[in-house]
Design a protein around this motif. Structure first.
Motif, mmCIF file in Angstrom:
data_model
loop_
_atom_site.group_PDB
_atom_site.id
_atom_site.type_symbol
_atom_site.label_atom_id
_atom_site.label_comp_id
_atom_site.label_asym_id
_atom_site.label_seq_id
_atom_site.Cartn_x
_atom_site.Cartn_y
_atom_site.Cartn_z
ATOM 1 N N ALA A 1 5.014 -71.644 -1.489
ATOM 2 C CA ALA A 1 5.361 -73.041 -1.780
ATOM 3 C C ALA A 1 4.696 -73.419 -3.473
ATOM 4 C CB ALA A 1 4.318 -74.036 -0.802
ATOM 5 N N LEU A 2 3.762 -72.643 -3.667
ATOM 6 C CA LEU A 2 3.050 -72.797 -5.133
ATOM 7 C C LEU A 2 3.883 -72.187 -6.245
ATOM 8 C CD1 LEU A 2 -0.804 -71.987 -4.554
ATOM 9 C CD2 LEU A 2 0.459 -74.366 -4.977
ATOM 10 N N ILE B 1 4.044 -74.709 -9.382
ATOM 11 C CA ILE B 1 2.412 -74.818 -9.915
ATOM 12 C C ILE B 1 1.991 -73.770 -10.460
ATOM 13 C CG2 ILE B 1 0.304 -75.480 -8.965
ATOM 14 C CD1 ILE B 1 1.795 -77.354 -6.830
ATOM 15 N N ILE B 2 2.370 -72.236 -9.828
ATOM 16 C CA ILE B 2 2.235 -71.281 -10.404
ATOM 17 C C ILE B 2 3.024 -70.400 -10.914
ATOM 18 C CG2 ILE B 2 1.310 -68.786 -9.786
ATOM 19 C CD1 ILE B 2 -0.522 -70.186 -7.808
ATOM 20 N N ASP B 3 3.212 -69.895 -12.064
ATOM 21 C CA ASP B 3 4.379 -69.368 -12.714
ATOM 22 C C ASP B 3 4.127 -68.057 -12.172
ATOM 23 O OD1 ASP B 3 6.464 -68.738 -14.516
ATOM 24 O OD2 ASP B 3 5.139 -68.303 -16.010
ATOM 25 N N VAL B 4 5.287 -67.250 -12.045
ATOM 26 C CA VAL B 4 5.462 -65.814 -11.405
ATOM 27 C C VAL B 4 4.858 -64.856 -12.278
ATOM 28 C CG1 VAL B 4 6.930 -63.973 -10.871
ATOM 29 C CG2 VAL B 4 7.529 -66.266 -10.336
ATOM 30 N N LYS B 5 4.907 -65.155 -13.614
ATOM 31 C CA LYS B 5 3.908 -64.338 -14.698
ATOM 32 C C LYS B 5 2.471 -64.157 -14.286
ATOM 33 C CE LYS B 5 7.790 -63.660 -17.444
ATOM 34 N NZ LYS B 5 8.480 -62.557 -17.187
ATOM 35 N N LEU C 1 -7.554 -62.696 -8.827
ATOM 36 C CA LEU C 1 -8.591 -63.925 -8.264
ATOM 37 C C LEU C 1 -7.574 -65.028 -7.856
ATOM 38 C CD1 LEU C 1 -11.150 -64.050 -10.775
ATOM 39 C CD2 LEU C 1 -11.414 -63.672 -8.507
ATOM 40 N N ILE C 2 -6.235 -65.087 -8.591
ATOM 41 C CA ILE C 2 -5.436 -66.060 -7.936
ATOM 42 C C ILE C 2 -4.838 -65.882 -6.544
ATOM 43 C CG2 ILE C 2 -3.079 -67.129 -8.306
ATOM 44 C CD1 ILE C 2 -3.662 -66.761 -11.381
ATOM 45 N N ILE C 3 -4.446 -64.625 -6.340
ATOM 46 C CA ILE C 3 -3.914 -64.170 -5.031
ATOM 47 C C ILE C 3 -5.145 -64.084 -4.142
ATOM 48 C CG2 ILE C 3 -3.029 -62.038 -3.779
ATOM 49 C CD1 ILE C 3 -1.227 -61.676 -6.248
ATOM 50 N N LEU C 4 -5.943 -63.708 -4.356
ATOM 51 C CA LEU C 4 -7.136 -63.668 -3.409
ATOM 52 C C LEU C 4 -7.876 -65.130 -3.006
ATOM 53 C CD1 LEU C 4 -9.271 -61.550 -1.903
ATOM 54 C CD2 LEU C 4 -10.648 -61.844 -3.805
ATOM 55 N N SER C 5 -7.772 -65.996 -3.934
ATOM 56 C CA SER C 5 -8.129 -67.532 -3.652
ATOM 57 C C SER C 5 -7.377 -67.919 -2.799
ATOM 58 C CB SER C 5 -8.400 -68.201 -4.918
ATOM 59 O OG SER C 5 -7.346 -68.237 -5.536
ATOM 60 N N ILE C 6 -6.004 -67.537 -2.874
ATOM 61 C CA ILE C 6 -4.735 -68.191 -1.853
ATOM 62 C C ILE C 6 -5.029 -67.630 -0.461
ATOM 63 C CG2 ILE C 6 -2.539 -68.487 -1.589
ATOM 64 C CD1 ILE C 6 -2.154 -68.502 -4.682
ATOM 65 N N GLY D 1 -4.382 -65.947 9.063
ATOM 66 C CA GLY D 1 -4.910 -66.670 7.552
ATOM 67 C C GLY D 1 -3.815 -66.175 6.499
ATOM 68 N N ASN D 2 -3.742 -64.591 6.653
ATOM 69 C CA ASN D 2 -3.032 -63.961 5.609
ATOM 70 C C ASN D 2 -1.481 -64.546 5.518
ATOM 71 O OD1 ASN D 2 -2.066 -62.859 7.914
ATOM 72 N ND2 ASN D 2 -1.914 -60.700 7.144
ATOM 73 N N ILE D 3 -0.890 -65.113 6.550
ATOM 74 C CA ILE D 3 0.550 -65.575 6.547
ATOM 75 C C ILE D 3 0.472 -66.879 6.215
ATOM 76 C CG2 ILE D 3 2.347 -66.078 8.133
ATOM 77 C CD1 ILE D 3 1.992 -63.236 8.193
ATOM 78 N N ILE D 4 -0.584 -67.686 6.468
ATOM 79 C CA ILE D 4 -0.601 -69.173 5.975
ATOM 80 C C ILE D 4 -0.777 -68.797 4.342
ATOM 81 C CG2 ILE D 4 -2.052 -71.153 5.852
ATOM 82 C CD1 ILE D 4 -2.881 -70.818 8.739
ATOM 83 N N GLY D 5 -1.548 -67.950 3.881
ATOM 84 C CA GLY D 5 -1.865 -67.704 2.330
ATOM 85 C C GLY D 5 -0.404 -67.461 1.868
ATOM 86 N N MET D 6 0.123 -66.734 2.615
ATOM 87 C CA MET D 6 1.731 -66.296 1.837
ATOM 88 C C MET D 6 2.327 -67.151 1.741
ATOM 89 S SD MET D 6 2.828 -62.587 2.864
ATOM 90 C CE MET D 6 2.317 -62.658 4.540
#
Length: 116
Positions: A40-41, A46-50, A8-13, A30-35
């Motif tokens: 950046a996060l 803001i988002i931990d790799v774990k 859900l985290i990856i999909l929402s980004i 959009g997928n490049i912008i999402g990546m």
């Protein structure tokens, strides 16, 4: 539940990137912008790799599977590509060499900064 939350985290980004691309009419997909947003996060902490590690590993382990639709699309378009195959081959070779060179330089610079 852990995998669902990571997905859900990856999909929402990804969806945020698609929204930004369409709403602001950016020339980037959009997928490049999402990546870039995910990068950046992660860099800002803001988002931990774990929190996305398991699903990301799954996607990387099965990366070849995601190239099947592109390969099928190329095969169905062979009649369009037969006149320009040499140009396409040259572009692929040159961009591959360029990418390898740039990646090598970046790795060298990162290693130098880590050593200092």
């Amino acid at each position: 539940m852990k995998y669902l939350r990571e997905l859900l985290i990856i999909l929402s980004i990804y969806l945020l990137g698609e929204f930004i691309s369409k709403y602001f009419n950016f020339p980037l997909p959009g997928n490049i912008i999402g990546m870039l947003i995910l990068l950046a996060l992660l860099c800002l902490g803001i988002i931990d790799v774990k929190k996305v590690e398991n699903v990301s590993k799954f996607f990387l382990d099965h990366l070849a599977f995601f190239f099947i639709p592109a390969g099928v699309g190329l095969i169905t378009s062979l009649s369009l590509l037969k006149d320009t195959w040499l140009q396409i081959l040259m572009v692929c070779l040159l961009t591959t060499i360029f990418t390898i060179g740039v990646t090598g330089r970046i790795v060298q610079k990162v290693q130098k900064t880590k050593d200092n």
